[in-house]
Design an enzyme around this catalytic site. Structure first.
Site: not given
Ligand code: GLU
Length: 506
Positions: A264-268
């Site tokens: 997910s974009k949050r992982d980045g």
């Protein structure tokens, strides 16, 4: 007759294009190129509530940066346009009506409150409400009404949706190029909305109608669309378009670097790597998302990395140019299982591409960084530095960070290295070295190496005894390429100045 291969990338402009989206675009592109076909870009913007301004431009720019040339579609045009679904709005209704007429779809007049009540009622029984063959009998839809009544409601302006009439208890055996046969039982599926009374089609209707009208031969998309496959196939069947139905391929998920689930974009953000090709500023929250481009990745490296997320050519080869990818790519070799994203591997790919770049190309990029930091330097010097430093760098910014000493004398000396290498005995040695260096005019690597090595040998000094303190004096720490390279680049005057300063300071 063999149809010309035509594939489409069909993103919804709901935000920045995620890594997974770029990979979908890439696999479509590679498949098109491999088969001499067309790669289309269609913007699926029927859901106005999720529309994000700027997202479409972002998608187009990102594809451009990645080198995925669009043959037909938004921004380039073509015979089957318009390619933005909002501009095709007028054509979908007739298709929805066609299905109503043929008995494959129906009007449903249930109000949101009525549907909510059904949901609640089911919940209390521990069930989930689905609008399907069972429940539709008791709901407010045209299947349960006289024609006249339906007409009246429509004329009165009563809000409605058109739903697909999902067949009851039919076992579908469908083909997916990557997964092989996939089975679905229609009794588990619901009567999806195809058309809304605001005149807008839903994704399902617009997607199928457009693929048909645009003569798409292969639908290559993310795994999250696999559950929609039975509906889409049934739509083709209901329209009588089965003979030109595209083949389907659902791409595996890209997984988090650690743990379970989709990247997910949050992982980045959490782990410090970008999940978007280019920087994106969320127009609503103002949040800025990192991009591979701005982080110093070469588009070729980014693409190469993405291509191997879920595909390989059956050998150990990992480095592929775009041309090689176009040649080698096949959907049959795409994996079924999700592929784990590895941010370190992404850097490795960039390194692999960086070392193949010419020194002058790298120097162009480095020079920009230098200028942004107010450092002026001559092109040949910058090129030389790139040549010396690229083997150890993943990014040109690494070259910058590791080569500052070429441009600026050390302001301080690394404490640990100084303690380790600048000994009492170093001082007279460095004084002697200073005297030798003062007499040399030709600071080329070969010349200084020859003279200094001869001196070291004649004095029977270990190489390290001289070179380590010398390095601390010139660089400020125990790092950097060969000392003779360094002093060739910085030149006589600067070498002497730095050595003298070290002798005075340390
Ligand atoms: N608009 C859909 C998306 O955003 C496209 C799905 C498909 O390719 O059919 O992913």
């Amino acid at each position: 007759m063999e149809r010309k291969v035509r594939v489409r990338f069909a993103p919804s402009p709901t935000g920045a294009l995620h890594l997974g989206g770029v990979r979908t675009a890439l696999f479509n592109y590679l498949f098109a190129r491999h088969n001499g076909g067309d790669f289309l870009l269609r913007i699926e913007d029927t859901d106005q509530t999720r529309y994000v301004p700027g997202a479409e431009e972002y998608i187009i720019k990102s594809l451009e940066w990645c080198g995925l040339k669009i043959d037909e579609g938004v921004s380039v045009g073509g015979e089957y346009g318009p390619y933005r679904q909002s501009e095709r709005k007028a054509l979908y209704k007739q298709y929805a009506l066609q299905l109503v007429e043929s008995g494959n779809a129906y009007y449903s007049f249930d109000t949101p409150e009525e549907l909510e009540a059904c949901r609640k009622a089911c919940e209390t029984k521990g069930e989930t409400f689905i609008y399907n063959a069972q429940s539709r009998k008791n709901l407010r839809n045209s299947l349960n009404m006289e024609t006249g009544e339906v007409q009246k409601l429509l004329e009165s302006g009563m809000p409605y949706v058109i739903r697909f009439k999902m067949p009851d208890h039919e076992e579908l055996h469908l083909k997916d190029i990557i997964r092989g046969e996939v089975k679905f039982n229609t009794s588990l599926l619901d009567d999806k909305v195809l058309f809304k009374s605001d005149g807008m089609p839903t994704y399902h209707l617009a997607n199928v109608v457009d693929d048909y009208l645009m003569k798409i031969t292969h639908v290559i998309r993310g795994e999250e669309w696999l559950p929609s496959l039975p509906l889409h196939v049934l739509l083709y069947r209901s329209f009588g378009w089965e003979n030109v139905m595209p083949e389907f391929a659902h791409l595996p998920l890209i997984l988090k670097p650690v743990g379970n689930g989709k990247l997910s974009k949050r992982d980045g953000n959490k782990m410090g790597f970008p999940v978007f090709p280019m920087q994106f500023t969320d127009p609503e929250t103002g949040e800025i998302w990192h991009g591979y481009k701005e982080d110093g990745y070469f588009p070729e490296a980014f693409i190469n990395m993405l291509a191997l997320l879920g595909w390989n050519d059956g050998t150990d080869q990992e480095i592929f140019s775009m041309e090689e990818l176009c040649q080698a790519f096949s959907l049959e070799r795409v994996h079924k299982a999700g592929s784990r994203f590895d941010p370190e591997k992404a850097k490795w790919f960039n390194h692999k591409y960086l070392i193949t770049k010419s020194d002058s190309e790298l120097a162009g990029i480095l020079n920009e960084i230098l200028q942004n930091h107010g450092i002026q330097a001559e092109q040949p010097k910058i090129e030389r530095i790139c040549g010396l430093m690229k083997e150890r760098a993943n990014f040109v910014t690494d070259i910058y960070n590791d080569s500052l000493f070429f441009f600026k004398a050390p302001e301080s000396y690394n404490e640990k290295d100084t303690k380790k290498y600048w000994k009492e005995e170093s001082v007279p040695l460095m004084q002697e070295l200073y005297a030798i260096l003062e007499k040399i005019d030709d600071y080329s690597f070969s010349n200084t190496e020859k003279i200094i090595s001869e001196w070291i040998t004649s004095r029977e000094l270990g190489f390290g005894k001289v070179m380590n303190p010398f390095r601390v004096a010139i660089v400020g720490a125990a790092k950097g390429p060969h000392m003779f390279d360094i002093i060739e680049v910085i030149g006589k005057e600067e070498t002497l100045r730095r050595l003298k300063k070290a002798l005075e300071t340390l």
